[in-house]
Motif scaffolding. Sequence first.
Motif, mmCIF file in Angstrom:
data_model
loop_
_atom_site.group_PDB
_atom_site.id
_atom_site.type_symbol
_atom_site.label_atom_id
_atom_site.label_comp_id
_atom_site.label_asym_id
_atom_site.label_seq_id
_atom_site.Cartn_x
_atom_site.Cartn_y
_atom_site.Cartn_z
ATOM 1 N N SER A 68 0.855 -1.182 0.000
ATOM 2 C CA SER A 68 0.000 0.000 0.000
ATOM 3 C C SER A 68 0.890 1.231 0.000
ATOM 4 N N ALA A 69 1.084 1.818 -1.163
ATOM 5 C CA ALA A 69 1.906 3.023 -1.256
ATOM 6 C C ALA A 69 1.232 4.140 -0.464
ATOM 7 N N PRO A 70 2.010 5.051 0.188
ATOM 8 C CA PRO A 70 3.466 5.096 0.125
ATOM 9 C C PRO A 70 4.151 4.330 1.245
ATOM 10 N N ASP A 71 3.416 3.596 2.070
ATOM 11 C CA ASP A 71 4.004 2.921 3.221
ATOM 12 C C ASP A 71 4.329 1.465 2.939
ATOM 13 N N ALA A 72 4.410 1.091 1.657
ATOM 14 C CA ALA A 72 4.663 -0.300 1.298
ATOM 15 C C ALA A 72 6.032 -0.740 1.797
ATOM 16 N N GLN A 73 6.114 -1.973 2.265
ATOM 17 C CA GLN A 73 7.376 -2.531 2.715
ATOM 18 C C GLN A 73 7.866 -3.539 1.681
ATOM 19 N N PRO A 74 9.190 -3.685 1.529
ATOM 20 C CA PRO A 74 9.709 -4.625 0.544
ATOM 21 C C PRO A 74 9.286 -6.049 0.853
ATOM 22 N N ILE A 75 9.065 -6.846 -0.189
ATOM 23 C CA ILE A 75 8.800 -8.261 -0.020
ATOM 24 C C ILE A 75 10.117 -8.953 0.310
ATOM 25 N N MET A 76 10.122 -9.759 1.358
ATOM 26 C CA MET A 76 11.321 -10.481 1.745
ATOM 27 C C MET A 76 11.007 -11.972 1.750
ATOM 28 N N TYR A 77 12.048 -12.783 1.748
ATOM 29 C CA TYR A 77 11.884 -14.221 1.766
ATOM 30 C C TYR A 77 12.647 -14.795 2.949
ATOM 31 N N THR A 78 12.084 -15.830 3.562
ATOM 32 C CA THR A 78 12.652 -16.355 4.796
ATOM 33 C C THR A 78 13.691 -17.430 4.555
ATOM 34 N N SER A 79 13.844 -17.879 3.322
ATOM 35 C CA SER A 79 14.849 -18.898 3.029
ATOM 36 C C SER A 79 16.245 -18.362 3.313
ATOM 37 N N PRO A 80 17.166 -19.207 3.791
ATOM 38 C CA PRO A 80 18.533 -18.755 3.993
ATOM 39 C C PRO A 80 19.146 -18.230 2.708
ATOM 40 N N ASP A 81 18.787 -18.810 1.576
ATOM 41 C CA ASP A 81 19.292 -18.349 0.294
ATOM 42 C C ASP A 81 18.198 -17.565 -0.407
ATOM 43 N N ALA A 82 17.880 -16.372 0.130
ATOM 44 C CA ALA A 82 16.736 -15.611 -0.350
ATOM 45 C C ALA A 82 16.861 -15.256 -1.818
ATOM 46 N N GLY A 83 18.068 -14.908 -2.268
ATOM 47 C CA GLY A 83 18.248 -14.542 -3.671
ATOM 48 C C GLY A 83 17.906 -15.683 -4.597
ATOM 49 N N ALA A 84 18.333 -16.893 -4.231
ATOM 50 C CA ALA A 84 18.044 -18.049 -5.069
ATOM 51 C C ALA A 84 16.552 -18.328 -5.122
ATOM 52 N N VAL A 85 15.863 -18.168 -3.971
ATOM 53 C CA VAL A 85 14.415 -18.384 -3.943
ATOM 54 C C VAL A 85 13.717 -17.390 -4.855
ATOM 55 N N ARG A 86 14.106 -16.110 -4.745
ATOM 56 C CA ARG A 86 13.463 -15.077 -5.564
ATOM 57 C C ARG A 86 13.681 -15.342 -7.051
ATOM 58 N N ASP A 87 14.880 -15.845 -7.406
ATOM 59 C CA ASP A 87 15.190 -16.116 -8.805
ATOM 60 C C ASP A 87 14.338 -17.246 -9.368
ATOM 61 N N ARG A 88 13.834 -18.122 -8.503
ATOM 62 C CA ARG A 88 13.053 -19.258 -8.981
ATOM 63 C C ARG A 88 11.565 -18.960 -9.068
ATOM 64 N N THR A 89 11.138 -17.830 -8.540
ATOM 65 C CA THR A 89 9.712 -17.555 -8.475
ATOM 66 C C THR A 89 9.273 -16.553 -9.529
ATOM 67 N N LEU A 90 7.997 -16.619 -9.866
ATOM 68 C CA LEU A 90 7.338 -15.601 -10.679
ATOM 69 C C LEU A 90 6.121 -15.142 -9.899
ATOM 70 N N ILE A 91 6.156 -13.928 -9.389
ATOM 71 C CA ILE A 91 5.048 -13.420 -8.583
ATOM 72 C C ILE A 91 4.031 -12.764 -9.506
ATOM 73 N N ILE A 92 2.813 -13.268 -9.465
ATOM 74 C CA ILE A 92 1.721 -12.799 -10.317
ATOM 75 C C ILE A 92 0.707 -12.091 -9.432
ATOM 76 N N THR A 93 0.406 -10.833 -9.725
ATOM 77 C CA THR A 93 -0.492 -10.066 -8.867
ATOM 78 C C THR A 93 -1.866 -9.884 -9.495
ATOM 79 N N GLY A 94 -2.866 -9.706 -8.639
ATOM 80 C CA GLY A 94 -4.226 -9.433 -9.095
ATOM 81 C C GLY A 94 -5.204 -10.452 -8.555
ATOM 82 N N GLN A 95 -6.500 -10.144 -8.660
ATOM 83 C CA GLN A 95 -7.520 -10.977 -8.026
ATOM 84 C C GLN A 95 -8.362 -11.793 -9.011
ATOM 85 N N ASP A 96 -8.273 -11.513 -10.299
ATOM 86 C CA ASP A 96 -9.140 -12.216 -11.241
ATOM 87 C C ASP A 96 -8.745 -13.691 -11.336
ATOM 88 N N VAL A 97 -9.748 -14.566 -11.453
ATOM 89 C CA VAL A 97 -9.504 -16.007 -11.483
ATOM 90 C C VAL A 97 -8.685 -16.420 -12.700
#
Length: 321
Positions: A68-97
Amino acid sequence: MSEETSYTAEEVAALLKISKLKVYDLLNKGELPSYRVGKQKRIDSSDLEAYKQRSKGASFAPAKQPLSAPDAQPIMYTSPDAGAVRDRTLIITGQDVSLDILARHLERRVPDRRPLRSYASSMDSLVSMYRGEADIVSVHLLDGDSGTYNTPYVRKLFVGQSYVVVHLLKRSAGLYVKKGNPRKLTSWADLAQADLRFANREKGSGARVLLDEQLRLHGVKTAGLPGYEEEMSNHLAVASKVASGEADIGVGSEKAARLVGGVDFVPLIQEQVDLVMLKKADNRPWIDGVIGILRSETFRNELLHMEGYDLSRTGDILYES
């Protein structure tokens, strides 16, 4: 808990000792990340642990959350290798089915990436992409002055960046009114009727932008409008508010009106839903995969069974910087 372990919504409900409906609410709001395996949503143990720590007030970074801009916080990942996790994911946003269906196709078409769904609003989705926290952003934001959707907002935010805007679908949007339409609400101009009680969406959502643009264009001031400041997170909640008699009017998609008894729908506009993707060297293979899915007969056939979608231009590239 092992990071390889994942749970169904029912199992999470049992572990947290809450109702299954509460779990689905957390999933829909993006507070508890999930991904789809076949027709079933799964929640990783690391994401569940992160949610539990956040609930306890610990300084534990969320796996992902609505922004929620402007107070949005960065998305973080809890895996020890956060960069590797982020590289493997594709985050898709929105509510439509349709985006859930897209995610399922991506699992097969781009097997080296793991699609994750976020249910953030259109504006928050663009902000998350700007911050490098989302990959495939769906938007349906009307620019009232030009009468066009999405590209005016995208072009203003992503100055100097390379991106592509691809058409997903059009769907009917308009007014939710009480069964029988006792206030005789038939046009945007009727928003100026005295003493209307509104059911409203949250700031940054496409429906909220649509309402605000129409109020502005018709000279209706928002200050003091009954119900305007009370925000709901989805179309169903808005339609239900109208059906219960707590509000006279709400703005949303036709699809939700079909699911709620006691409400009529007044179609006023064909809402345009597009996908935005940043063009980077590493992104090109999966961007081609997304466009290929949208243009495929298999994907279109799945959506054709759902009423209310115009798929005549699905997969068309609308703008490329």
